[in-house]
Design a protein around this motif. Structure first.
Motif, PDB file in Angstrom:
ATOM      1  N   LEU A 164       0.831  -1.205   0.000  1.00 37.15           N
ATOM      2  CA  LEU A 164       0.000   0.000   0.000  1.00 37.15           C
ATOM      3  C   LEU A 164       0.868   1.258   0.000  1.00 37.15           C
ATOM      4  O   LEU A 164       0.554   2.235  -0.678  1.00 37.15           O
ATOM      5  CB  LEU A 164      -0.941   0.004   1.206  1.00 37.15           C
ATOM      6  N   SER A 175       0.852   4.029  -2.874  1.00 38.82           N
ATOM      7  CA  SER A 175       0.641   5.431  -2.539  1.00 38.82           C
ATOM      8  C   SER A 175       1.703   6.298  -3.218  1.00 38.82           C
ATOM      9  O   SER A 175       1.395   7.360  -3.783  1.00 38.82           O
ATOM     10  CB  SER A 175       0.690   5.624  -1.026  1.00 38.82           C
ATOM     11  N   SER A 233       0.969   9.088  -6.146  1.00 40.99           N
ATOM     12  CA  SER A 233       1.465  10.453  -5.997  1.00 40.99           C
ATOM     13  C   SER A 233       2.355  10.850  -7.177  1.00 40.99           C
ATOM     14  O   SER A 233       2.274  11.970  -7.693  1.00 40.99           O
ATOM     15  CB  SER A 233       2.225  10.577  -4.685  1.00 40.99           C
ATOM     16  N   TRP A 262      -9.330   5.284   0.761  1.00 42.14           N
ATOM     17  CA  TRP A 262      -7.867   5.329   0.784  1.00 42.14           C
ATOM     18  C   TRP A 262      -7.372   6.248  -0.324  1.00 42.14           C
ATOM     19  O   TRP A 262      -6.501   7.088  -0.111  1.00 42.14           O
ATOM     20  CB  TRP A 262      -7.314   3.910   0.625  1.00 42.14           C
ATOM     21  N   MET A 263      -7.928   6.108  -1.533  1.00 37.99           N
ATOM     22  CA  MET A 263      -7.541   6.943  -2.662  1.00 37.99           C
ATOM     23  C   MET A 263      -7.864   8.410  -2.372  1.00 37.99           C
ATOM     24  O   MET A 263      -7.057   9.297  -2.656  1.00 37.99           O
ATOM     25  CB  MET A 263      -8.251   6.495  -3.943  1.00 37.99           C
ATOM     26  N   ARG A 319      -5.227   9.833  -0.116  1.00 32.82           N
ATOM     27  CA  ARG A 319      -3.964  10.074  -0.829  1.00 32.82           C
ATOM     28  C   ARG A 319      -4.079  11.319  -1.716  1.00 32.82           C
ATOM     29  O   ARG A 319      -3.164  12.128  -1.790  1.00 32.82           O
ATOM     30  CB  ARG A 319      -3.581   8.885  -1.729  1.00 32.82           C
ATOM     31  N   HIS A 362      -1.875  14.722  -1.328  1.00 32.30           N
ATOM     32  CA  HIS A 362      -1.066  15.225  -2.448  1.00 32.30           C
ATOM     33  C   HIS A 362      -1.430  16.664  -2.773  1.00 32.30           C
ATOM     34  O   HIS A 362      -0.546  17.496  -2.987  1.00 32.30           O
ATOM     35  CB  HIS A 362      -1.265  14.336  -3.688  1.00 32.30           C
TER      36      HIS A 362
END
Length: 132
Positions: free
Chosen positions: A41, A45, A49, A118-119, A122, A126
């Motif tokens: 994971l 990630s 990014s 989760w996305m 992230r 970012h």
């Protein structure tokens, strides 16, 4: 088992990051140890990014070019390479079922990871870094 998964995952991470989501689903269903899933994971990630950065940099240089600045060479090619991978990865994460993360002894409890959330986390991280 772990080394094989890491090798397959590394190849997918570079060529087709969206395949990593299916690999994570299989790993979680197969009860792969939590540290390995957490490592995967983390690498996903980083790749997410990286793809976002490439796409945003190309869009920024395109915008600068329309304002009279000269875009750096390769910016358009970079976006054309990154954008399909980013879109496919986002679609795979969006459509993925929850991942059941196995407990790892007393150190880590079992957990459920929602790939869409989760996305989103992230993406938010970012964008916060890009704004700073």
């Amino acid at each position: 088992e772990a080394k094989f998964m890491q090798a397959v995952y590394a190849g997918a991470l570079s060529a087709r990051p969206s395949d990593c989501v299916a690999l994570l689903e299989l790993a979680c269903a197969g009860g792969v140890r939590r540290p390995l899933v957490d490592e995967c994971l983390g690498r996903l990630s980083g790749r997410f990014s990286e793809l976002l950065s490439q796409t945003l940099a190309a869009l920024s240089s395109r915008r600068s070019g329309s304002l009279g600045s000269v875009a750096p060479p390769g910016a358009e090619a970079s976006m054309q390479a990154a954008l399909p991978k980013l879109c496919a990865l986002a679609a795979a994460l969006d459509q993925s079922p929850p991942l059941e993360l196995a407990a790892d002894g007393a150190a880590t409890a079992a957990a459920r990871l929602l790939p869409r959330e989760w996305m989103g986390e992230r993406l938010e991280e970012h964008l916060q870094q890009a704004v700073r």
